[in-house]
Design an enzyme around this catalytic site. Sequence first.
Site, PDB file in Angstrom:
ATOM      1  N   SER A 130     -26.867  -1.206  19.146  1.00 23.92           N
ATOM      2  CA  SER A 130     -25.539  -0.593  19.249  1.00 23.92           C
ATOM      3  C   SER A 130     -25.343   0.463  18.175  1.00 23.92           C
ATOM      4  O   SER A 130     -24.781   1.543  18.425  1.00 23.92           O
ATOM      5  CB  SER A 130     -24.458  -1.673  19.111  1.00 23.92           C
ATOM      6  OG  SER A 130     -24.611  -2.674  20.088  1.00 23.92           O
ATOM      7  N   ASP A 175     -28.051 -13.912  14.246  1.00 21.71           N
ATOM      8  CA  ASP A 175     -29.443 -14.102  13.833  1.00 21.71           C
ATOM      9  C   ASP A 175     -29.727 -13.621  12.412  1.00 21.71           C
ATOM     10  O   ASP A 175     -30.786 -13.927  11.864  1.00 21.71           O
ATOM     11  CB  ASP A 175     -30.388 -13.364  14.787  1.00 21.71           C
ATOM     12  CG  ASP A 175     -30.374 -13.957  16.189  1.00 21.71           C
ATOM     13  OD1 ASP A 175     -30.058 -15.147  16.309  1.00 21.71           O
ATOM     14  OD2 ASP A 175     -30.661 -13.223  17.148  1.00 21.71           O
ATOM     15  N   GLN A 309     -24.284 -21.970  19.567  1.00 21.48           N
ATOM     16  CA  GLN A 309     -24.349 -21.366  18.231  1.00 21.48           C
ATOM     17  C   GLN A 309     -23.454 -20.132  18.109  1.00 21.48           C
ATOM     18  O   GLN A 309     -23.060 -19.751  17.012  1.00 21.48           O
ATOM     19  CB  GLN A 309     -25.791 -20.984  17.906  1.00 21.48           C
ATOM     20  CG  GLN A 309     -26.731 -22.165  17.822  1.00 21.48           C
ATOM     21  CD  GLN A 309     -28.187 -21.774  18.003  1.00 21.48           C
ATOM     22  OE1 GLN A 309     -28.865 -21.430  17.050  1.00 21.48           O
ATOM     23  NE2 GLN A 309     -28.670 -21.843  19.233  1.00 21.48           N
ATOM     24  N   THR A 538     -18.286 -27.276  -9.178  1.00 23.44           N
ATOM     25  CA  THR A 538     -16.860 -27.560  -9.264  1.00 23.44           C
ATOM     26  C   THR A 538     -16.101 -26.739  -8.252  1.00 23.44           C
ATOM     27  O   THR A 538     -16.325 -25.543  -8.136  1.00 23.44           O
ATOM     28  CB  THR A 538     -16.311 -27.262 -10.676  1.00 23.44           C
ATOM     29  OG1 THR A 538     -14.891 -27.160 -10.608  1.00 23.44           O
ATOM     30  CG2 THR A 538     -16.869 -25.978 -11.214  1.00 23.44           C
ATOM     31  N   VAL A 539     -15.194 -27.398  -7.508  1.00 24.69           N
ATOM     32  CA  VAL A 539     -14.438 -26.665  -6.499  1.00 24.69           C
ATOM     33  C   VAL A 539     -13.572 -25.599  -7.144  1.00 24.69           C
ATOM     34  O   VAL A 539     -13.170 -24.638  -6.514  1.00 24.69           O
ATOM     35  CB  VAL A 539     -13.537 -27.600  -5.669  1.00 24.69           C
ATOM     36  CG1 VAL A 539     -14.358 -28.574  -4.886  1.00 24.69           C
ATOM     37  CG2 VAL A 539     -12.513 -28.300  -6.525  1.00 24.69           C
ATOM     38  N   ASN A 593     -13.571 -21.009 -10.486  1.00 19.32           N
ATOM     39  CA  ASN A 593     -12.784 -20.343 -11.526  1.00 19.32           C
ATOM     40  C   ASN A 593     -13.580 -20.069 -12.783  1.00 19.32           C
ATOM     41  O   ASN A 593     -13.040 -20.068 -13.882  1.00 19.32           O
ATOM     42  CB  ASN A 593     -11.550 -21.182 -11.866  1.00 19.32           C
ATOM     43  CG  ASN A 593     -11.909 -22.600 -12.266  1.00 19.32           C
ATOM     44  OD1 ASN A 593     -13.052 -23.013 -12.120  1.00 19.32           O
ATOM     45  ND2 ASN A 593     -10.940 -23.342 -12.758  1.00 19.32           N
ATOM     46  N   GLY A 635      -7.165 -25.987  -7.377  1.00 16.13           N
ATOM     47  CA  GLY A 635      -7.687 -24.843  -8.108  1.00 16.13           C
ATOM     48  C   GLY A 635      -7.245 -24.773  -9.540  1.00 16.13           C
ATOM     49  O   GLY A 635      -7.627 -23.855 -10.263  1.00 16.13           O
ATOM     50  N   GLY A 636      -6.403 -25.726  -9.997  1.00 14.48           N
ATOM     51  CA  GLY A 636      -5.930 -25.649 -11.368  1.00 14.48           C
ATOM     52  C   GLY A 636      -5.222 -24.336 -11.614  1.00 14.48           C
ATOM     53  O   GLY A 636      -4.314 -23.946 -10.890  1.00 14.48           O
TER      54      GLY A 636
END
Length: 797
Positions: A130, A175, A309, A538-539, A593, A635-636
């Site tokens: 394309s 892919d 998928q 850590t999140v 963070n 997230g503190g």
Amino acid sequence: MDADDSRAPKGSLRKFLEHLSGAGKAIGVLTSGGDAQGMNAAVRAVVRMGIYVGAKVYFIYEGYQGMVDGGANIAEADWESVSSILQVGGTIIGSARCQAFRTREGRLKAACNLLQRGITNLCVIGGDGSLTGANLFRKEWSGLLEELARNGQIDKEAVQKYAYLNVVGMVGSIDNDFCGTDMTIGTDSALHRIIEVIDAIMTTAQSHQRTFVLEVMGRHCGYLALVSALACGADWVFLPESPPEQGWEEQMCVKLSENRARKKRLNIIIVAEGAIDTQNKPITSEKIKELVVSQLGYDTRVTILGHVQRGGTPSAFDRILASRMGVEAVIALLEATPDTPACVVSLNGNHAVRLPLMECVQMTQDVQKAMDERRFQDAVRLRGRSFAGNLNTYKRLAIKLPDDQIPKTNCNVAVINVGAPAAGMNAAVRSAVRVGIADGHRMLAIYDGFDGFAKGQIKEIGWTDVGGWTGQGGSILGTKRILPGKYLEEIATQMRTHSINALLIIGGFEAYLGLLELSAAREKHEEFCVPMVMVPATVSNNVPGSDFSIGADTALNTITDAYKSACDMAEARGRHQELCIPLCVVPATISNNVPGTEISLGADTSLNVIVQTCDRIKQSASGTKRRVFIIETMGGYCGYLANMGGLAAGADAAYIFEEPFDIRDLQSNVEHLTEKMKTTIQRGLVLRNESCSENYTTDFIYQLYSEEGKGVFDCRKNVLGHMQQGGAPSPFDRNFGTKISARAMEWITAKLKEARGRGKGCGEGGAICLGENAVLSGRSRVCWFLLQSSTELRVMF
């Protein structure tokens, strides 16, 4: 719901946009080729960014076919045209193959249809075919205009006014087969579908001791097969770029039988649909099944995933990636000159960049040529460092050499999880253990963090002990927020008792602080003078210097103190000689963070939980009266989850700690939502970072919106809480944890070799924190590996 359009951008973004104006310009956006999740997010970004800068934006329905047919297939879009499409898979403007556009006559019709609306800026979202077609269209543009003028379809003024066509491409392909970009739109979502199926299959496979052969998409590219194999710990993987060596049939059967002998109850084999052998002959999933049944007699099943998928809602990563690429595409169109070549917006590390379109297309074609000519090493190299790195990591983790073939180092390396649990921690531990064993070390597992360390909860951990860990959430080793400061004497004793020569810490900010305290105590405890590595997990992504950590949540306001503590700890090594070992910390925090790193282990999983929850909450309001949802994220003091979650979910507002707000901002947002609710919009979404303001709490914002919205909309609030830390890790976090931990172990091994080379056994080393970037350290400096790019690590001090 969709982002607030009533307020000007703040700070540097406002200055950046000052010189950009789309007044008098028209942009056409189309999707072409196979569909991919995230295409709608890209379309939405192009439309809204184009309108924001004052340009007209047109949908071109059904790809190039719609451009050739014209008429109602080319329609102007407004702001609301792209509302509530972020979570929709596929493409709302359609995609179709077009033979007519391959001819000059078809392209002549397309040019005429564009000129009728003054469109001279084209944004194409599709694959290399394309994008190649768009580039050809651009090159022929002036000739097409002259022919239209000769035919009397346009006048000479139009030829001059619309003399140049600007083209910018974005690659939409599950892919990930386009060279020049680390990730294409749709790839991450496809990986989510694959991993969901694998996780489901593994339970039944274990129950019945079965072997499963999974065929995934990838006719010419093995990326999906390779990364899904890494993410699930598959026994074997077949790729078109890296065919198995001669005699692979026997080798694979031996590997499967060895795994069964180690009490593994299932085998997973992943096959790319375009898998071939070294003679370029196809390797099919049915052929593999027949081989396993005939040679080993195992109960074997084949699962072909097919178009599942391509389906489903896009992942958080794809929504954010497509949105950022769409904005960059519009900026590129506005900045283009007649001499600017067609470009493609690509992902380099975590940054949207522009690359010459045809150079990338040529590289992509070179990969296929290398495979056709059986130059498979060149094919892997041309895919890029990320692909080659994934392949090498998979090989190291999948196949264990016999013990008598592994040179022993006589070094003991311990692994510990610290802080809040983060998705991907277990994948990081598995990777560290297997790489360490492959390097000849004796690997030790420390249970229950520094508390367990002080109590001697330490056991040797082997290759098979970590089998199947990649898909497990939480922390199998156990983790606590306790810091080592008050246990230094006990920890030093345990390090002497177990002869620990290096320490890998996987965790969030507590892991970072713990590393600093251990490092500071080195002057008093010689046992601490070993390599120590931290893998940020850590999140909150709050580990200093790391762009992205592995999944936990800690407050940003402690970072300055932590960094100072790190330096103090390094300087204190002289007092605690036990701490003079290589130290490495891998950031794992969902809050993401940590300054300097773009992503932490666990943050991607957390983002997906937030986005999926927002999607469901918004859907719950369908058909009801007008409603606004106030959602609090973790997230503190870091607004990453709220900010990026808002972008991916299409929030009307996101309140974060880093961007102060006051009652006037809140009132402005309420007024904006009120106006929207009076029209056709029936749902609103507002995200709030848990510590964004001491006074403007979630309850306060909920009550304010409820009061001001009376008679127009009502409100509901949701505090997502610890569900953001739970669940199975995303494909990204599994892969990230695996690779970053492998790099951490490579650093530890290098440090131990250096120490032996200086005649100091396994003792002396530096301190390091490993994230998306890199580091070496002197004895008195604390340095860390930081992930700022998916393809390279840089030295940070």
